[in-house]
Design an enzyme around this catalytic site. Structure first.
Site, PDB file in Angstrom:
ATOM      1  N   ASP A   1       0.469   6.535 -13.167  1.00  0.00           N
ATOM      2  CA  ASP A   1      -0.243   5.778 -14.196  1.00  0.00           C
ATOM      3  C   ASP A   1      -1.633   5.466 -13.658  1.00  0.00           C
ATOM      4  O   ASP A   1      -1.820   5.286 -12.453  1.00  0.00           O
ATOM      5  CB  ASP A   1       0.490   4.475 -14.525  1.00  0.00           C
ATOM      6  CG  ASP A   1       1.802   4.703 -15.262  1.00  0.00           C
ATOM      7  OD1 ASP A   1       1.919   5.711 -15.978  1.00  0.00           O
ATOM      8  OD2 ASP A   1       2.701   3.853 -15.137  1.00  0.00           O
TER       9      ASP A   1
ATOM     10  N   ASP B   1       2.197   8.445 -21.689  1.00  0.00           N
ATOM     11  CA  ASP B   1       2.638   7.164 -22.253  1.00  0.00           C
ATOM     12  C   ASP B   1       1.952   6.902 -23.595  1.00  0.00           C
ATOM     13  O   ASP B   1       2.578   6.430 -24.548  1.00  0.00           O
ATOM     14  CB  ASP B   1       2.305   6.003 -21.316  1.00  0.00           C
ATOM     15  CG  ASP B   1       3.042   6.061 -19.991  1.00  0.00           C
ATOM     16  OD1 ASP B   1       4.106   6.703 -19.911  1.00  0.00           O
ATOM     17  OD2 ASP B   1       2.539   5.452 -19.025  1.00  0.00           O
TER      18      ASP B   1
END
Length: 156
Positions: free
Chosen positions: A116, A130
């Site tokens: 991330d 995501d």
């Protein structure tokens, strides 16, 4: 599902997968866990986070369960495309969800975690995959709400 819808799903999912993996590759080359690059001061940064959990970092260290779940989701979408050809689900929505699911699955299989890096400071750090999954879920929920509203109007 008509042939054109299958092509749209494929194009969208591969596009999401490509952009997701490319951005994660670049982040892996230029960011380190302790480093953050400010894009818009106090609003947006790129910060490397190795997420062993699910959305928002919950349920840490359940990699095997996430891998099995992702594989199930991928096969279900393939079932919708190839077997249940009359689905009314928007092909772009399915492509977003499929591409995002595959993108995060690739990370879990390769590294044991998801990379991330998009950090808005008021929200947990996330990635392109995501985003695609979140957009597709929100879009799907809006379609359900819209269909229910139409159904209520017809019944009235």
């Amino acid at each position: 599902m008509p042939r054109g819808k299958g092509k749209i799903i494929t194009l969208v999912s591969f596009s999401v997968l490509f952009v997701d993996q490319l951005t994660k590759l670049l982040v892996g080359k230029f960011l380190y866990s302790e480093k953050s690059i400010s894009i818009i001061p106090n609003v947006l940064s790129f910060s490397l986070v190795k997420n062993t959990g699910a959305a928002f970092g919950i349920l840490h260290n359940l990699t095997f369960i996430f891998i099995v779940t992702a594989i199930f989701v991928i096969f279900y979408i393939i079932y919708l495309i190839l077997i249940k050809k009359d689905t009314n689900i928007n092909p772009i929505l399915l492509g977003l969800f499929l591409g995002g699911t595959i993108g995060n699955l690739v990370d879990r299989v390769r590294f044991g975690y998801v990379i991330d890096f998009i950090d808005f400071h008021i929200w947990p750090v996330f990635n392109i995959a995501d985003s695609a999954i979140t957009i597709s879920i929100a879009w799907f929920m809006l379609q359900i709400i819209k269909a229910q509203n139409v159904k209520r109007k017809v019944q009235s």
